[in-house]
Each structure stands twice: as C-alpha cells, then as structure tokens.
Design an enzyme around this catalytic site. Sequence first.
Site, PDB file in Angstrom:
ATOM      1  N   LYS A   1       1.225  -0.929  -0.211  1.00 37.40           N
ATOM      2  CA  LYS A   1      -0.015   0.158   0.171  1.00 37.40           C
ATOM      3  C   LYS A   1       0.566   1.427  -0.474  1.00 37.40           C
ATOM      4  O   LYS A   1       2.071   1.077   0.734  1.00 37.40           O
ATOM      5  CB  LYS A   1      -1.503   0.126   0.999  1.00 37.40           C
ATOM      6  CG  LYS A   1      -1.496  -1.447   1.382  1.00 37.40           C
ATOM      7  CD  LYS A   1      -2.172  -1.389   2.367  1.00 37.40           C
ATOM      8  CE  LYS A   1      -1.617  -1.157   3.488  1.00 37.40           C
ATOM      9  NZ  LYS A   1      -2.437  -1.460   4.881  1.00 37.40           N
TER      10      LYS A   1
ATOM     11  N   GLY B   1      -7.958   4.146   9.954  1.00 35.95           N
ATOM     12  CA  GLY B   1      -8.507   3.063   9.693  1.00 35.95           C
ATOM     13  C   GLY B   1      -8.986   2.771   8.282  1.00 35.95           C
ATOM     14  O   GLY B   1      -9.547   1.636   7.901  1.00 35.95           O
ATOM     15  N   THR B   2      -7.788   3.456   7.837  1.00 35.46           N
ATOM     16  CA  THR B   2      -8.071   3.259   6.094  1.00 35.46           C
ATOM     17  C   THR B   2      -7.358   1.904   5.348  1.00 35.46           C
ATOM     18  O   THR B   2      -8.099   0.629   5.234  1.00 35.46           O
ATOM     19  CB  THR B   2      -6.572   4.035   5.183  1.00 35.46           C
ATOM     20  OG1 THR B   2      -5.495   3.568   5.856  1.00 35.46           O
ATOM     21  CG2 THR B   2      -7.240   5.255   4.783  1.00 35.46           C
ATOM     22  N   GLY B   3      -6.408   1.510   6.699  1.00 40.61           N
ATOM     23  CA  GLY B   3      -5.826   0.444   6.409  1.00 40.61           C
ATOM     24  C   GLY B   3      -6.532  -0.748   6.173  1.00 40.61           C
ATOM     25  O   GLY B   3      -6.926  -1.950   5.746  1.00 40.61           O
ATOM     26  N   CYS B   4      -7.227  -0.775   7.765  1.00 35.04           N
ATOM     27  CA  CYS B   4      -8.441  -1.901   7.928  1.00 35.04           C
ATOM     28  C   CYS B   4      -9.049  -1.891   7.920  1.00 35.04           C
ATOM     29  O   CYS B   4      -9.563  -3.402   7.126  1.00 35.04           O
ATOM     30  CB  CYS B   4      -8.818  -1.268   9.673  1.00 35.04           C
ATOM     31  SG  CYS B   4      -7.583  -1.081  10.397  1.00 35.04           S
TER      32      CYS B   4
ATOM     33  N   THR C   1      -8.091   9.564   7.595  1.00 32.81           N
ATOM     34  CA  THR C   1      -7.726   8.487   7.255  1.00 32.81           C
ATOM     35  C   THR C   1      -7.207   7.526   8.706  1.00 32.81           C
ATOM     36  O   THR C   1      -6.600   6.608   8.130  1.00 32.81           O
ATOM     37  CB  THR C   1      -6.290   8.688   6.826  1.00 32.81           C
ATOM     38  OG1 THR C   1      -5.484   9.595   7.632  1.00 32.81           O
ATOM     39  CG2 THR C   1      -6.134   9.413   5.230  1.00 32.81           C
TER      40      THR C   1
END
Length: 263
Positions: A176, A210-213, A208
């Site tokens: 990412k 929690g974008t990864g989750c 942003t």
Amino acid sequence: MKSAPVALSIAGSDTCGGAGIQADIKVFEEFKVYGTCVIAGLTAQNTRQVKGFLKIPKYFFSLQLETLLSDIVPSAFKTGMIGEYFMPKTLAFFIKKYRLKNFVLDPVIVSKSGACLCSEKTRRESEKYLYPLSDIITPNIPEAEIISKIKIRTEEDIIFACEKISQKGPKSVLLKGGHGKGSVLRDYYWEKGNIKVFSRKRINTKNTHGTGCSLSAAITALLASGLERKEAVKRALEYAEGAIKNSFGLGKGWGPLNHFFYR
Ligand SMILES: Nc1ncnc2c1ncn2[C@@H]1O[C@H](COP(=O)(O)OP(=O)(O)OP(=O)(O)O)[C@@H](O)[C@H]1O
Ligand SMILES: [Mg+2]
C-alpha cells in the site's frame, strides 16, 4: 434472503469505531457479507490518541475461535492487530483444524503515525505460522521494509520487496502506498511475478483513521462473495478511496472514513 456469505475479523477493538473490529464489520455489511469477530485486544482510543490497551489472554483467544468456528465457518477471514506472542501459532492451529480459506493478512506492524504495534518477536511468529497460510498480505511501506529488509526508495525496490515478501509464503502481496510521497498515490499488487499498479490522486484530508483496516476488510468481504483476488483488490481500493473522499470529519483528530458512502 436465503443466506449471505460470512466473513471473520480477528483484530483489536477500536472504541471510536474507525478501525479494528468495528470498522471491519461495518465494511463487511456494506458488501452484504455477514460479519463475525474474534477480539484480539481492547483499546481505549479516540481520533486523537490511544489511551489504553487491555490484553486478551490465550485461553480466551482460543475459546473465541473454537466457539465460533465449531458453529460457523467463514468463507473468508482477515487478521488485523494480533499483537500477543501466542496468537499466530494459536490461530494457525484453528486455520488448519477448520480448513479456513481466503486469508487476508494485514500485518499491522507500524501505524500511520509511525507507532510500533507489534513486537519483533510476535512479528516473527506471524511470519513463521501465518504468512505461509495467507492468500494476500497487505503491508504499508514501512511494514514492507521491515518484512523484506529492503529500504524502499524506487519502484524497483517495491517490486523486489514484494518478491521477497512472497517468498515468506503469502500467495499475493498488496503493497500500500499511503505512506509514499507526492500527489499521486500508488498501490502495488503482486501475484506470481506479475505486478499491477493502482494509481490515484492523494486526497488531502485528516480523515484516514482506519484506512488499512477498511481496505483489508473490503478485500475479505469480496473474497467471501466469491471474487478473484485481483478483482477483489481492485474493487476494495475503489471502495477505500470513496470512503476517504466522503469522510465527514468525526472527532477532533484523525477522523474515520465514511464506511457507508455507497448508500
Ligand atoms: N490521502 C489518501 N488519499 C487517497 N488514498 C489514500 C490516502 N491515504 C491512504 N490511502 C489509501 O488507503 C489505503 C491504505 O493505505 P495506507 O498505506 O494508508 O495503509 P496503512 O498505513 O496500513 O493504514 P492504517 O494506518 O489505517 O493501518 C491504500 O489503498 C492507500 O492508497
Ligand atoms: Mg495498517
């Protein structure tokens, strides 16, 4: 409705609902996938800071897995923050026992703020027991550097890092680009030596959290619905971009995404 696909999130709880278990279940629902969870830790946090953390003991981590899986087996599952040393080996046992499929592994080693979320000892356990069972691993740039031991500066470094990471067992890698520099953001999807680059404009926002989750949850939901990996990644990235774009700035810090912008 006769039935719905089921997905499982094994992750930490986020009181402010933007990341972790809470975000994952919201995202699953957006894709019409029934969400289940195993909680790997409790946080007391808001959009500004993490104030506290409560550990889940080994017996209760196992009890959650056994109780759920002996009744309901998900079509896809993801791991987020599983920070205790015993968790990777314990989880690997249940993955094999219940023949779980479609494993999205979000390595969660370094947060957006640069905080370390997992000890090196636990990370190595994950590498040993979970990477070989995973279908896709989704590191951000600092995590990819730690796992591959490559300093990422160029596109060649990224491709090399993906290859090195895949050698540890995951069938595919989504590296990412949120931590990259510049106005264009690139996410790299690697599978069997082929790279697909997904580019988009960086959105100028504080929201942003929690974008990864949310992204890995969307991939999990789409895999649970039967999509091929690459197509699931493509659609999940579109979803994450839309959820960031349509965020509404909840809280006084790093606000969450708008998980329900589709509606
Ligand atoms: N400002 C932004 N504009 C557009 N897309 C973004 C932005 N920030 C992150 N993304 C996208 O969000 C997804 C998550 O990437 P990121 O590198 O931020 O993950 P992460 O660091 O693991 O996130 P988290 O801190 O939530 O765990 C990627 O697809 C990335 O391209
Ligand atoms: Mg992350």
